[in-house]
Design a protein around this motif. Structure first.
Motif, PDB file in Angstrom:
ATOM      1  N   LEU A  19       0.834  -1.204   0.000  1.00 13.11           N
ATOM      2  CA  LEU A  19       0.000   0.000   0.000  1.00 13.11           C
ATOM      3  C   LEU A  19       0.868   1.253   0.000  1.00 13.11           C
ATOM      4  O   LEU A  19       0.531   2.238  -0.671  1.00 13.11           O
ATOM      5  N   GLU A  20       1.952   1.226   0.719  1.00 14.94           N
ATOM      6  CA  GLU A  20       2.833   2.394   0.794  1.00 14.94           C
ATOM      7  C   GLU A  20       3.460   2.714  -0.557  1.00 14.94           C
ATOM      8  O   GLU A  20       3.837   3.858  -0.817  1.00 14.94           O
ATOM      9  N   LYS A  21       3.567   1.718  -1.439  1.00 17.38           N
ATOM     10  CA  LYS A  21       4.151   1.933  -2.763  1.00 17.38           C
ATOM     11  C   LYS A  21       3.164   2.574  -3.739  1.00 17.38           C
ATOM     12  O   LYS A  21       3.566   3.090  -4.789  1.00 17.38           O
ATOM     13  N   ARG A  22       1.887   2.562  -3.393  1.00 14.10           N
ATOM     14  CA  ARG A  22       0.859   3.026  -4.320  1.00 14.10           C
ATOM     15  C   ARG A  22       0.580   4.515  -4.171  1.00 14.10           C
ATOM     16  O   ARG A  22       0.377   5.018  -3.056  1.00 14.10           O
ATOM     17  N   SER A  23       0.525   5.202  -5.304  1.00 14.72           N
ATOM     18  CA  SER A  23       0.228   6.636  -5.272  1.00 14.72           C
ATOM     19  C   SER A  23      -1.258   6.899  -5.078  1.00 14.72           C
ATOM     20  O   SER A  23      -1.654   8.013  -4.724  1.00 14.72           O
ATOM     21  N   ASP A  24      -2.082   5.873  -5.311  1.00 18.22           N
ATOM     22  CA  ASP A  24      -3.532   6.053  -5.195  1.00 18.22           C
ATOM     23  C   ASP A  24      -4.073   5.616  -3.832  1.00 18.22           C
ATOM     24  O   ASP A  24      -5.286   5.493  -3.652  1.00 18.22           O
ATOM     25  N   ARG A  25      -3.185   5.377  -2.876  1.00 18.00           N
ATOM     26  CA  ARG A  25      -3.648   4.926  -1.556  1.00 18.00           C
ATOM     27  C   ARG A  25      -4.463   6.018  -0.877  1.00 18.00           C
ATOM     28  O   ARG A  25      -4.246   7.209  -1.090  1.00 18.00           O
ATOM     29  N   LYS A  26      -5.382   5.584  -0.037  1.00 17.78           N
ATOM     30  CA  LYS A  26      -6.261   6.501   0.678  1.00 17.78           C
ATOM     31  C   LYS A  26      -5.971   6.430   2.172  1.00 17.78           C
ATOM     32  O   LYS A  26      -5.533   5.389   2.685  1.00 17.78           O
ATOM     33  N   VAL A  27      -6.255   7.513   2.834  1.00 18.93           N
ATOM     34  CA  VAL A  27      -5.962   7.604   4.267  1.00 18.93           C
ATOM     35  C   VAL A  27      -6.739   6.556   5.042  1.00 18.93           C
ATOM     36  O   VAL A  27      -6.199   5.915   5.962  1.00 18.93           O
ATOM     37  N   ASP A  28      -8.006   6.358   4.691  1.00 23.54           N
ATOM     38  CA  ASP A  28      -8.812   5.389   5.437  1.00 23.54           C
ATOM     39  C   ASP A  28      -8.288   3.970   5.257  1.00 23.54           C
ATOM     40  O   ASP A  28      -8.404   3.134   6.162  1.00 23.54           O
ATOM     41  N   GLN A  29      -7.683   3.673   4.080  1.00 24.37           N
ATOM     42  CA  GLN A  29      -7.069   2.364   3.890  1.00 24.37           C
ATOM     43  C   GLN A  29      -5.913   2.168   4.858  1.00 24.37           C
ATOM     44  O   GLN A  29      -5.768   1.107   5.470  1.00 24.37           O
ATOM     45  N   GLU A  30      -5.075   3.198   4.983  1.00 22.01           N
ATOM     46  CA  GLU A  30      -3.922   3.125   5.881  1.00 22.01           C
ATOM     47  C   GLU A  30      -4.365   2.991   7.332  1.00 22.01           C
ATOM     48  O   GLU A  30      -3.785   2.207   8.107  1.00 22.01           O
ATOM     49  N   MET A  31      -5.403   3.726   7.701  1.00 26.48           N
ATOM     50  CA  MET A  31      -5.898   3.676   9.084  1.00 26.48           C
ATOM     51  C   MET A  31      -6.489   2.304   9.400  1.00 26.48           C
ATOM     52  O   MET A  31      -6.232   1.725  10.471  1.00 26.48           O
ATOM     53  N   ASP A  32      -7.286   1.767   8.470  1.00 25.62           N
ATOM     54  CA  ASP A  32      -7.899   0.446   8.687  1.00 25.62           C
ATOM     55  C   ASP A  32      -6.832  -0.634   8.811  1.00 25.62           C
ATOM     56  O   ASP A  32      -6.929  -1.534   9.654  1.00 25.62           O
ATOM     57  N   LEU A  33      -5.794  -0.544   7.969  1.00 29.26           N
ATOM     58  CA  LEU A  33      -4.741  -1.541   8.007  1.00 29.26           C
ATOM     59  C   LEU A  33      -3.929  -1.434   9.303  1.00 29.26           C
ATOM     60  O   LEU A  33      -3.538  -2.452   9.897  1.00 29.26           O
ATOM     61  N   ALA A  34      -3.689  -0.207   9.758  1.00 27.65           N
ATOM     62  CA  ALA A  34      -2.964  -0.014  11.020  1.00 27.65           C
ATOM     63  C   ALA A  34      -3.740  -0.620  12.190  1.00 27.65           C
ATOM     64  O   ALA A  34      -3.156  -1.276  13.074  1.00 27.65           O
ATOM     65  N   LYS A  35      -5.058  -0.421  12.190  1.00 21.35           N
ATOM     66  CA  LYS A  35      -5.898  -1.005  13.251  1.00 21.35           C
ATOM     67  C   LYS A  35      -5.861  -2.532  13.187  1.00 21.35           C
ATOM     68  O   LYS A  35      -5.823  -3.209  14.220  1.00 21.35           O
TER      69      LYS A  35
END
Length: 420
Positions: free
Chosen positions: A388-404
């Motif tokens: 996900l970190e490699k993708r330029s189209d990642r969304k904040v909610d994706q990062e937050m959900d994955l962190a949780k």
């Protein structure tokens, strides 16, 4: 707005003087001699349709079933309807339960692209299969005030179950209903019908290939139809207004031919879409087949979708990877998680970051919730995070959900180790 007010607003457009109290029934009776350029019209297959003291013009042309229009002969439409009747697939374009004669191909020409009563339909064109021929009929408005004979001639000639159009749900038929409202006391009622709109089907199958999905572009790029000396559709209103003023048929004859080709193209396009959806087109591309499979998924035709993706899943093309991913979702829906996880494991290793991320995420869920293997759940969750970190189209909610998710899996893993 009341019908009376609508008619008052239309008076300038209909060329009816405000001071005139005459009804249409008090106009002078038309005869053949009084129709300007009637000989030219007749030479081109156009005849007058008289109704009391008014008239419209009607053209009729017959096509044999072996007539070639682009990639298809018109008679192959019969094969398409037969194929639907032999299929168990439920689909918006399915002609199951219909005879070929019951489909009605319809297109209009109007004075503008907007809606409402200010937009006049000056040509109603349609085609049906009759006695082993396709009959194309076109009803022409000789002047804006003659809509009663226009719609009478049209509605007296049609006997149909299902309408086939190109963007007709959004444009053509709403326009017909609007104009019909103004004269409905004097003409037959509009019948109820089903509707096959080929625009939406074309967009689903070819939006990846075509920047614009106008019928003329689909004709050329998909159906291999080459128009010769065609009058562009955007000139139709200008040509019609010139005809109303001069009554010279030459320009209108070009518009009539343009509309005729549109209608024939609807027949070929319905045939082609049928062969695409039912996987009968031997020249179908992998991308087209994949889009058909996705359409089946959207419609809930899971068996048809699964069969399509299985056919496409072998190999290392992007369509193969996308088909494997879609197939895994079908298996997940059936709760066949073991089979789905095998596909996710393979896809987590491919170079496409989007599919690899989604597959790694599904594996993390699978090991956390089903297998209770928190070590592997954490491993694939961390891999999903890196992808996900490699993708330029990642969304904040994706990062937050994955962190949780990673935090929860770590907590579960620690608790499991403490209990040991």
């Amino acid at each position: 707005m009341s019908l009376k007010n609508k008619l008052n607003r239309l008076k300038p457009h209909l060329s009816i003087p405000e001071s005139s109290k005459q009804s249409s029934s008090s106009l002078p009776v038309k005869t053949n001699k009084e129709i300007p350029f009637i000989d030219v019209w007749r030479e081109n297959g156009v005849s007058p349709f008289f109704l009391e003291d008014d008239y419209c013009l009607v053209r009729e042309v017959k096509y044999p079933l072996d007539y070639q229009h682009g990639r298809y002969k018109l008679g192959e439409f019969i094969d398409a309807v037969k194929a639907w009747n032999n299929s168990n697939i439920s689909h918006p374009l399915s002609a199951k339960g219909f005879l070929p004669e019951q489909l009605f191909f319809f297109d209009t020409e109007t004075t503008g692209l907007g809606g409402g009563v200010g937009n006049t339909i000056f040509l109603l064109g349609h085609a049906t299969l009759e006695d082993n021929h396709f009959i194309v009929r076109q009803h022409i408005l000789p002047r804006p005030g003659s809509e009663i004979p226009l719609y009478t001639s049209f509605l007296e000639k049609v006997d149909y179950t299902t309408l086939v159009t190109y963007n007709g749900k959004a444009f053509d038929w709403p326009q017909v209903k609007t104009r019909h409202t103004l004269v409905k006391a004097h003409v037959p009622m509009l019948p109820s019908f089903g509707h096959f709109d080929l625009f939406h089907a074309s967009r689903r199958l070819w939006k990846h290939k075509l920047e614009r999905l106008k019928l003329s572009i689909v004709e050329k790029e998909i159906l291999e139809i080459q128009r010769v000396d065609d009058v562009p559709g955007f000139l139709a209103p200008m040509i019609y207004f010139d005809y109303v003023e001069t009554q010279k048929p030459e320009g209108m004859l070009g518009i009539i031919k343009h509309n005729e080709i549109d209608i024939l193209s609807l027949i070929s396009l319905y045939t082609h879409l049928t062969f695409q959806i039912l996987r009968m087109d031997q020249n179908q591309t992998e991308k087209e087949a994949f889009e058909v499979g996705r359409w089946f998924t959207y419609l809930g035709q899971n068996l048809a979708a699964e069969n399509t993706f299985i056919e496409l899943a072998s190999g290392e093309s992007m369509e193969a990877y996308q088909s494997q991913w879609q197939l895994s979702l079908q298996l997940k829906k059936k709760k066949d998680y073991e089979a789905a996880s095998g596909i996710w494991l393979n896809l987590s290793k491919i170079s496409d970051d989007v599919i690899a991320f989604e597959s790694s995420l599904e594996l993390s869920k699978w090991y956390e919730h089903k297998k209770k293997d928190y070590k592997k759940a954490l491993l694939f969750g961390q891999k999903a995070k890196l992808l996900l970190e490699k993708r330029s189209d990642r969304k904040v909610d994706q990062e937050m959900d994955l962190a949780k998710r990673l935090e929860r899996i770590t907590r579960k893993s620690c608790n499991k180790n403490v209990k040991k």
